[in-house]
Design an enzyme around this catalytic site. Structure first.
Site, PDB file in Angstrom:
ATOM      1  N   CYS A 116       1.341 -12.295  -2.333  1.00  0.00           N
ATOM      2  CA  CYS A 116       0.976 -11.842  -3.691  1.00  0.00           C
ATOM      3  C   CYS A 116       2.031 -12.196  -4.732  1.00  0.00           C
ATOM      4  O   CYS A 116       1.736 -12.258  -5.923  1.00  0.00           O
ATOM      5  CB  CYS A 116       0.721 -10.345  -3.699  1.00  0.00           C
ATOM      6  SG  CYS A 116      -0.647  -9.857  -2.651  1.00  0.00           S
ATOM      7  N   HIS A 253       0.775  -8.086 -11.277  1.00  0.00           N
ATOM      8  CA  HIS A 253      -0.103  -8.445 -10.169  1.00  0.00           C
ATOM      9  C   HIS A 253      -1.151  -7.347 -10.044  1.00  0.00           C
ATOM     10  O   HIS A 253      -0.823  -6.162 -10.063  1.00  0.00           O
ATOM     11  CB  HIS A 253       0.720  -8.576  -8.884  1.00  0.00           C
ATOM     12  CG  HIS A 253      -0.118  -8.631  -7.654  1.00  0.00           C
ATOM     13  ND1 HIS A 253      -1.169  -9.494  -7.523  1.00  0.00           N
ATOM     14  CD2 HIS A 253      -0.065  -7.909  -6.502  1.00  0.00           C
ATOM     15  CE1 HIS A 253      -1.724  -9.321  -6.337  1.00  0.00           C
ATOM     16  NE2 HIS A 253      -1.077  -8.357  -5.707  1.00  0.00           N
ATOM     17  N   ASN A 283      -7.882  -7.588  -5.912  1.00  0.00           N
ATOM     18  CA  ASN A 283      -6.573  -8.202  -5.664  1.00  0.00           C
ATOM     19  C   ASN A 283      -6.784  -9.644  -5.206  1.00  0.00           C
ATOM     20  O   ASN A 283      -7.247  -9.877  -4.096  1.00  0.00           O
ATOM     21  CB  ASN A 283      -5.844  -7.381  -4.598  1.00  0.00           C
ATOM     22  CG  ASN A 283      -4.443  -7.902  -4.300  1.00  0.00           C
ATOM     23  OD1 ASN A 283      -4.095  -9.021  -4.671  1.00  0.00           O
ATOM     24  ND2 ASN A 283      -3.658  -7.100  -3.627  1.00  0.00           N
TER      25      ASN A 283
HETATM   26  N1  ACO Z   1     -13.386   4.160   1.771  1.00  0.00           N
HETATM   27  C1  ACO Z   1     -13.334   5.447   2.142  1.00  0.00           C
HETATM   28  N2  ACO Z   1     -12.281   5.990   2.773  1.00  0.00           N
HETATM   29  C2  ACO Z   1     -11.234   5.181   3.026  1.00  0.00           C
HETATM   30  C3  ACO Z   1     -11.217   3.821   2.669  1.00  0.00           C
HETATM   31  C4  ACO Z   1     -12.358   3.318   2.009  1.00  0.00           C
HETATM   32  N3  ACO Z   1     -12.443   2.035   1.612  1.00  0.00           N
HETATM   33  N4  ACO Z   1     -10.046   3.290   3.034  1.00  0.00           N
HETATM   34  C5  ACO Z   1      -9.334   4.259   3.616  1.00  0.00           C
HETATM   35  N5  ACO Z   1     -10.059   5.411   3.625  1.00  0.00           N
HETATM   36  C6  ACO Z   1      -9.678   6.703   4.162  1.00  0.00           C
HETATM   37  C7  ACO Z   1      -8.720   6.594   5.306  1.00  0.00           C
HETATM   38  O1  ACO Z   1      -9.386   6.324   6.512  1.00  0.00           O
HETATM   39  C8  ACO Z   1      -8.098   7.959   5.302  1.00  0.00           C
HETATM   40  O2  ACO Z   1      -8.978   8.849   5.965  1.00  0.00           O
HETATM   41  P1  ACO Z   1      -8.407   9.983   6.947  1.00  0.00           P
HETATM   42  O3  ACO Z   1      -7.594  10.872   6.057  1.00  0.00           O
HETATM   43  O4  ACO Z   1      -9.657  10.594   7.460  1.00  0.00           O
HETATM   44  O5  ACO Z   1      -7.596   9.259   7.966  1.00  0.00           O
HETATM   45  C9  ACO Z   1      -8.103   8.363   3.825  1.00  0.00           C
HETATM   46  O6  ACO Z   1      -9.018   7.466   3.187  1.00  0.00           O
HETATM   47  C10 ACO Z   1      -6.727   8.247   3.179  1.00  0.00           C
HETATM   48  O7  ACO Z   1      -6.162   6.994   3.537  1.00  0.00           O
HETATM   49  P2  ACO Z   1      -4.863   6.443   2.850  1.00  0.00           P
HETATM   50  O8  ACO Z   1      -4.583   5.075   3.355  1.00  0.00           O
HETATM   51  O9  ACO Z   1      -3.778   7.476   2.953  1.00  0.00           O
HETATM   52  O10 ACO Z   1      -5.393   6.405   1.357  1.00  0.00           O
HETATM   53  P3  ACO Z   1      -4.609   6.069   0.042  1.00  0.00           P
HETATM   54  O11 ACO Z   1      -4.812   7.101  -0.977  1.00  0.00           O
HETATM   55  O12 ACO Z   1      -3.203   5.631   0.331  1.00  0.00           O
HETATM   56  O13 ACO Z   1      -5.407   4.792  -0.497  1.00  0.00           O
HETATM   57  C11 ACO Z   1      -5.110   2.420  -0.544  1.00  0.00           C
HETATM   58  C12 ACO Z   1      -5.488   3.643   0.294  1.00  0.00           C
HETATM   59  C13 ACO Z   1      -6.154   2.275  -1.662  1.00  0.00           C
HETATM   60  C14 ACO Z   1      -5.115   1.206   0.346  1.00  0.00           C
HETATM   61  C15 ACO Z   1      -3.721   2.649  -1.159  1.00  0.00           C
HETATM   62  O14 ACO Z   1      -2.808   3.056  -0.170  1.00  0.00           O
HETATM   63  C16 ACO Z   1      -3.192   1.428  -1.823  1.00  0.00           C
HETATM   64  O15 ACO Z   1      -3.746   0.943  -2.776  1.00  0.00           O
HETATM   65  N6  ACO Z   1      -2.039   0.938  -1.366  1.00  0.00           N
HETATM   66  C17 ACO Z   1      -1.446  -0.201  -1.938  1.00  0.00           C
HETATM   67  C18 ACO Z   1      -1.751  -1.325  -1.084  1.00  0.00           C
HETATM   68  C19 ACO Z   1      -2.126  -2.558  -1.845  1.00  0.00           C
HETATM   69  O16 ACO Z   1      -2.556  -2.572  -2.962  1.00  0.00           O
HETATM   70  N7  ACO Z   1      -1.944  -3.638  -1.147  1.00  0.00           N
HETATM   71  C20 ACO Z   1      -2.298  -4.882  -1.648  1.00  0.00           C
HETATM   72  C21 ACO Z   1      -1.351  -5.905  -1.187  1.00  0.00           C
HETATM   73  S1  ACO Z   1       0.263  -5.557  -1.670  1.00  0.00           S
HETATM   74  C22 ACO Z   1       0.255  -5.665  -3.245  1.00  0.00           C
HETATM   75  O17 ACO Z   1      -0.468  -6.450  -3.738  1.00  0.00           O
HETATM   76  C23 ACO Z   1       1.133  -4.750  -3.972  1.00  0.00           C
END
Ligand code: ACO
Length: 326
Positions: A116, A253, A283
């Site tokens: 990224c 980004h 993304n």
């Molecule tokens: N739909 C519904 N539920 C979901 C989904 C989905 N698409 N994805 C995850 N969940 C659930 C999980 O299973 C979990 O359930 P559980 O509690 O029963 O186990 C719950 O949601 C919480 O999961 P988390 O991973 O803790 O959720 P979080 O609030 O952190 O959101 C996310 C997840 C959106 C991926 C977030 O962590 C995020 O955006 N992180 C940044 C990562 C990113 O953007 N990476 C891109 C590459 S790096 C970069 O570009 C910076």
């Protein structure tokens, strides 16, 4: 006053493939909902490249638009750097495929692999050629087909990514070394290989011979993103000799609206100065910054002379920021 050579952005262009995949489309294949995705990420849709549309085709289209905006032709191009993590082939580089498809003359062409952060790395690398008089017309491209790396059974990742390409043309321009100069004014690049497990692809040429799928510990990546990016932004602003308050447009980004908001808040940047395309593009990895820049230029918000602050973080981990006066 001493004259200095700057790498000046003379044209930008973006390209998105035609197919749009909505959150509701994804809710048909994994256990998710439009409401969950919008609330946690801000993403509403993403574009997906067709099966016969390799990443070089996306890059070529963005490059054509950037060259037209700069009033240049493929014959003028002597350097192509493509930031990508989803190449057409293991080799040759996407940059040389773009060179062939555009019909550019023999020159320098190579890819930069910083996931990224690929565009920020590619732009900073191009500066080493353009500002030293070794390139008269460079194409810097971020192009990705991230949907090809998805595990379509993993709802934690497959809803986050999309495909696209953005390009800019860089040409040398004389300045007086002050912050009033047009061009790349400063940058900061970072990498920390110890954080590999947070975000990686579980396949590759010399490990298992597979393409692999993207794996991510989303909440851990999130935690590092805001802190790391803020530090790099301050370092890039220091390198450029500007204050963050002097920035006209913040072009992050586009990973997640919550990361964008968190970084902007930490840096004291008003949301009216933030270019956000995450809702429509999701993304697109290395493509997301030049795509957002192209959108801001096309819709008239970003104007010549504006100071742009760009930042990214991605797999590696890698991250970085740069400051450009358009
Ligand atoms: N739909 C519904 N539920 C979901 C989904 C989905 N698409 N994805 C995850 N969940 C659930 C999980 O299973 C979990 O359930 P559980 O509690 O029963 O186990 C719950 O949601 C919480 O999961 P988390 O991973 O803790 O959720 P979080 O609030 O952190 O959101 C996310 C997840 C959106 C991926 C977030 O962590 C995020 O955006 N992180 C940044 C990562 C990113 O953007 N990476 C891109 C590459 S790096 C970069 O570009 C910076």
């Amino acid at each position: 006053m001493t004259k200095v050579m700057r790498s000046v952005v003379t044209g930008v262009g973006g390209y998105l493939p035609d197919e749009v995949v909505t959150n509701n489309d994804l809710a048909q294949i994994v256990d998710t909902s439009d409401e969950w995705i919008v609330e946690r990420t801000g993403i509403r849709q993403r574009h997906r490249a067709g099966p016969d549309q390799p990443v070089s085709d996306l890059a070529v289209e963005a490059a054509r638009r950037a060259l037209a905006a700069a009033g240049r032709t493929p014959e003028d191009v002597d350097l192509i750097i493509v930031g990508t993590t989803t190449p057409d082939l293991t080799f040759p580089a996407v940059a040389t495929i773009v060179q062939r498809k555009l019909g550019c003359p023999v020159g320098v062409a190579f890819d930069v692999q910083a996931v990224c952060s690929g565009f920020v790395y590619a732009l900073s690398t191009a500066d080493g050629f353009v500002a030293r008089g070794r390139s008269k017309c460079a194409l810097v491209i971020g192009a990705e087909t991230m949907t090809r790396l998805m595990d379509w059974t993993d709802r934690g990742t497959c809803v986050l990514f999309g495909d696209g390409a953005g390009a800019l043309v860089l040409e040398p321009g004389e300045g007086d070394g002050s912050t009033a100069d047009r061009g790349l004014l400063g940058f900061a690049l970072r990498a920390d290989g110890t954080k590999q497990d947070l975000l990686y692809v579980d396949g590759g040429v010399s490990s298992n011979g597979q393409i692999g799928h993207l794996r991510m510990q989303g909440n851990q990546v999130f935690r590092h993103a805001v802190v790391n990016i803020s530090e790099a932004v301050m370092a890039a602003a220091g390198d450029a000799g500007i204050e963050v308050a002097d920035v006209d447009w913040f072009i992050p980004h586009q990973a997640n609206q919550r990361i964008l908001d968190g970084v902007a808040r930490r840096l004291g940047i008003d949301e009216s100065k933030v270019i956000s395309t995450v809702a429509e593009h999701a993304n697109t990895s290395a493509a997301s910054i030049p795509l957002a820049l192209a959108k801001g230029v096309e819709d008239g918000r970003i104007k010549p002379g504006d100071v742009l602050l760009m930042e990214a973080m991605g797999g590696g981990l890698t991250w970085g920021a740069c400051v450009v006066r358009l």
